[in-house]
Design an enzyme around this catalytic site. Structure first.
Site, PDB file in Angstrom:
ATOM      1  N   ASP A  98       0.847  -1.118  -0.004  1.00 51.32           N
ATOM      2  CA  ASP A  98       0.146  -0.134  -0.002  1.00 51.32           C
ATOM      3  C   ASP A  98       0.878   1.230  -0.072  1.00 51.32           C
ATOM      4  O   ASP A  98       1.792   1.326   0.922  1.00 51.32           O
ATOM      5  CB  ASP A  98      -0.942  -0.021   1.230  1.00 51.32           C
ATOM      6  CG  ASP A  98      -2.265   0.506   1.032  1.00 51.32           C
ATOM      7  OD1 ASP A  98      -2.359   1.712   0.548  1.00 51.32           O
ATOM      8  OD2 ASP A  98      -3.412  -0.284   1.298  1.00 51.32           O
ATOM      9  N   ASP A 199      -3.119   4.644  -2.389  1.00 47.66           N
ATOM     10  CA  ASP A 199      -3.991   5.306  -1.554  1.00 47.66           C
ATOM     11  C   ASP A 199      -4.469   6.476  -2.094  1.00 47.66           C
ATOM     12  O   ASP A 199      -3.611   7.484  -2.130  1.00 47.66           O
ATOM     13  CB  ASP A 199      -3.448   5.417  -0.088  1.00 47.66           C
ATOM     14  CG  ASP A 199      -4.542   5.568   0.996  1.00 47.66           C
ATOM     15  OD1 ASP A 199      -5.337   4.821   1.327  1.00 47.66           O
ATOM     16  OD2 ASP A 199      -4.544   6.743   1.568  1.00 47.66           O
ATOM     17  N   GLU A 257      -6.253   3.862  -5.950  1.00 45.17           N
ATOM     18  CA  GLU A 257      -7.529   4.122  -5.156  1.00 45.17           C
ATOM     19  C   GLU A 257      -7.844   5.639  -5.612  1.00 45.17           C
ATOM     20  O   GLU A 257      -7.223   6.536  -5.335  1.00 45.17           O
ATOM     21  CB  GLU A 257      -7.264   3.721  -3.496  1.00 45.17           C
ATOM     22  CG  GLU A 257      -8.863   3.733  -3.011  1.00 45.17           C
ATOM     23  CD  GLU A 257      -8.823   4.425  -1.639  1.00 45.17           C
ATOM     24  OE1 GLU A 257      -9.757   4.169  -1.144  1.00 45.17           O
ATOM     25  OE2 GLU A 257      -7.955   5.432  -1.280  1.00 45.17           O
ATOM     26  N   HIS A 328     -11.218  -3.097   2.972  1.00 44.31           N
ATOM     27  CA  HIS A 328     -11.297  -2.688   4.490  1.00 44.31           C
ATOM     28  C   HIS A 328     -11.959  -1.442   4.782  1.00 44.31           C
ATOM     29  O   HIS A 328     -12.100  -0.895   6.054  1.00 44.31           O
ATOM     30  CB  HIS A 328      -9.951  -2.677   4.817  1.00 44.31           C
ATOM     31  CG  HIS A 328      -9.235  -1.553   4.186  1.00 44.31           C
ATOM     32  ND1 HIS A 328      -8.963  -1.520   2.755  1.00 44.31           N
ATOM     33  CD2 HIS A 328      -8.537  -0.275   4.806  1.00 44.31           C
ATOM     34  CE1 HIS A 328      -8.410  -0.074   2.668  1.00 44.31           C
ATOM     35  NE2 HIS A 328      -8.042   0.319   3.578  1.00 44.31           N
ATOM     36  N   ASP A 329     -12.772  -0.679   3.750  1.00 45.62           N
ATOM     37  CA  ASP A 329     -13.242   0.793   4.094  1.00 45.62           C
ATOM     38  C   ASP A 329     -14.710   0.348   3.973  1.00 45.62           C
ATOM     39  O   ASP A 329     -15.421   1.433   3.826  1.00 45.62           O
ATOM     40  CB  ASP A 329     -12.927   1.540   3.087  1.00 45.62           C
ATOM     41  CG  ASP A 329     -11.439   2.078   3.224  1.00 45.62           C
ATOM     42  OD1 ASP A 329     -11.025   1.936   4.259  1.00 45.62           O
ATOM     43  OD2 ASP A 329     -10.702   2.299   2.460  1.00 45.62           O
TER      44      ASP A 329
HETATM   45  C1  NOJ Z   1      -8.008   5.226   1.944  1.00 50.12           C
HETATM   46  C2  NOJ Z   1      -7.839   4.050   2.942  1.00 50.12           C
HETATM   47  O1  NOJ Z   1      -8.281   2.665   2.081  1.00 50.12           O
HETATM   48  C3  NOJ Z   1      -8.392   4.168   4.123  1.00 50.12           C
HETATM   49  O2  NOJ Z   1      -8.457   3.174   4.814  1.00 50.12           O
HETATM   50  C4  NOJ Z   1      -7.809   5.285   4.597  1.00 50.12           C
HETATM   51  O3  NOJ Z   1      -8.359   6.042   5.694  1.00 50.12           O
HETATM   52  C5  NOJ Z   1      -7.789   6.655   3.731  1.00 50.12           C
HETATM   53  N1  NOJ Z   1      -7.432   6.367   2.404  1.00 50.12           N
HETATM   54  C6  NOJ Z   1      -6.753   7.633   4.245  1.00 50.12           C
HETATM   55  O4  NOJ Z   1      -5.534   7.127   4.086  1.00 50.12           O
END
Ligand code: NOJ
Ligand code: CA
Length: 548
Positions: A98, A199, A257, A328-329
């Protein structure tokens, strides 16, 4: 269509904190992951994405990095990392890490030095602005509630943080920041990493001057200022630089992402002639139109069909889709589609069929292969995530009752995806011999990796079967997708190319029985129900090989 390993790969996302604890401290770690590599191989996984494992004070569970070149002490050591990399490579699996470079932790030495000497060499690494304590430099809001600006009283400075106040945004317009990022990326690539998931990478280019956000857009989106950085003026330039200086020379893979980008922007970010990114995650797949993650609603699978058909039909041959439904989000997809437990298994398998038989690269999030559903949190104290906790207090401050605020968290909390991975029927599902950092549900007694591996009719066995099917049938990877049935609650498509027998998928997208037309002369490759005659049952899905 140019072939590439990452187009043929089946990715698995590991959230290290919740995967496997090896030393009883309740926190997943690298030796724990190493112990589970055979499991991943058995499932058929060919590439792993590790959520952050770097040194971090864990304000946002590792997405707030204090040292990019050090392993988080709770997770292990650099020697453990090297063993993990070697263990994956020895099994023919790739490893991507990541890359969190929109921001660093406020405890990162760069930020500490910037604060100590704002006019010195690190002062411009971040967005630090002089001002008055009650007037932030602009109206941007944070994704984790409140203003996006933090006041540093000692220095009389404001600092920009799109996420938590401990995640300070890096200033990519300052060339030394880009130098430092490329240097760090090259350091990891030289260490044998095969690529990165980047990210919130589309947020790195804030528009010059940090213009105020449009209040109306802010209201619509729930965040003010987004339009000034989610697709900033210099974004393509910065991505090309990173590609040229780091990814291309290492033949490394990249998946961005990229919240808020749709199909057209995704094309501009990933075209194989543009040299920016290989793929992006388009999050429009996760909520049906008009809904946000915090809404308690039923996700209509007709929308999933329409969204995916649009990509299969229009993405074209110079772009490649990242197929995913969980990470995971986000809460678990099965719970959003239909939380009625009688449908849990059928929906889990239906989602597996969709993800593993379309054109694109599947990303499976840990536990998805076990048909995990949302956790049974009862109290705000059950949550660990900074976003959820801030959201709760924001709702209370806005006058909501505790019960109403909790209901919002139950719909949208990221902690649903972060509960410990259940391995067996021992306490805490074998995740830890201690107390897990985040409590899971008791359903590990029924839904756990070992029980499912032993059961040929389980969700796990479906994933394994379909992964093998995909790997044995290139038409499922590179073939075209022809949609042949799009009636309400129905979906059928045929994957075909010039060299192989076509494969047809038929799906009932609803809980009601549905009449579907079985292909003449087709041989059954998979179905998510035992054999029966007549209409398709609730959420039934089948895969047939067609005669040539
Ligand atoms: C996206 C990540 O997947 C998330 O878990 C994180 O809180 C935010 N970006 C900030 O890094
Ligand atoms: Ca541990």
């Amino acid at each position: 269509m140019l072939p590439a390993w990452w187009k043929e790969a089946v990715f698995y996302q590991i959230y290290p904190r919740s995967f496997q604890d090896s030393n009883g401290d309740g926190i997943g770690d690298l030796p724990g992951i190493i112990d589970r590599l055979d499991y991943l191989q058995e499932l058929g996984i060919t590439a792993v994405w590790l959520s952050p494992i770097y040194d971090s004070p864990n304000d946002d569970m590792g997405y707030d990095i204090r040292n990019y070149q050090k392993i988080m002490a709770e997770f292990g050591t650099m020697a453990d990392f090297d063993r993990l990399r070697d263990g994956l490579h020895a099994r023919g699996m790739k490893l991507i890490m990541d890359l969190v470079v929109n921001h660093t932790s406020d405890e990162h030495p760069w930020f500490q030095k910037a604060l100590a000497d704002p006019s010195g060499p690190f002062g411009q690494y971040y967005f630090l602005r002089p001002g008055q304590p009650d007037t932030p430099p602009n109206n941007w809001t944070s994704f984790f509630s409140g203003s996006a600006w933090r006041w540093f009283p000692e220095q009389q400075l404001w600092g920009l943080h799109l996420f938590s106040p401990k995640q300070m945004d890096l200033n990519w317009s300052y060339p030394p920041v880009r130098d430092a990022v490329c240097h760090m990326v090259n350091w990891w690539l030289d260490r044998g990493v095969d690529g990165f998931r980047l990210d919130v990478i589309n947020y790195i280019a804030k528009n010059p001057g940090l213009p105020a956000g449009d209040p109306l857009i802010g209201q619509l989106m729930g965040f003010t200022g987004v339009e000034e950085y989610f697709y900033g003026r210099h974004l393509h330039e910065y991505l090309r630089e990173l590609q040229e200086r780091s990814f291309t020379p290492h033949h490394a893979f990249s998946v961005g992402e990229t919240p808020g980008v749709g199909m057209q922007m995704s094309k501009l970010l990933t075209g194989d002639y543009r040299h920016e990114l290989d793929m992006v995650f388009d999050f429009d797949v996760l909520e049906t139109p008009g809904h946000v993650r915090w809404d308690d609603y039923r996700y209509d699978l007709n929308y999933l069909r329409d969204y995916l058909v649009d990509y299969q039909d229009h993405y074209g041959s110079h772009y490649w889709q990242a197929l995913f439904i969980e990470n995971h989000d986000n809460p678990r997809m099965i719970s959003k589609v239909n939380p009625d437990p009688q449908y849990r298994i059928a929906i889990a398998k239906l989602l597996a069929v969709i993800e593993l038989t379309l054109r694109g690269t599947p990303f499976i999030f840990q536990g998805q292969e076990l048909g995990r559903v949302n956790a049974q949190f009862h109290n705000i104290r059950d949550f660990q995530d900074v976003e959820s906790i801030n959201k709760y207090h924001e709702l209370l401050a806005a006058g909501q009752t505790e019960q109403a605020a909790l209901a919002v968290l139950l719909a949208g909390s990221r902690d649903h995806a972060r509960t410990p991975m259940p391995w067996d029927t021992t306490p805490h599902g074998g995740f830890t011999t201690g107390t897990p950092w985040l409590a899971g549900d008791d359903d590990y007694r029924q839904y756990n990796a070992y029980s499912e591996m032993a059961n040929p009719r389980s969700v796990w066995s479906t994933y394994r079967h379909l992964i093998k099917l995909r790997q044995a049938n290139p038409v499922l990877v590179y073939g075209a997708t022809d949609t042949v049935d799009r009636r309400r609650n129905a979906w059928s498509y045929i994957r075909r190319d010039d060299d192989h027998q076509p494969i047809q998928v038929l799906i009932n997208l609803s809980a009601r029985q549905k009449r579907m037309t079985i292909p003449a002369g087709g041989s059954l490759l998979y179905r998510n129900y035992p054999a029966h005659d007549g209409r398709f049952k609730a959420y039934e899905a089948r895969v047939y090989r067609l005669p040539e």
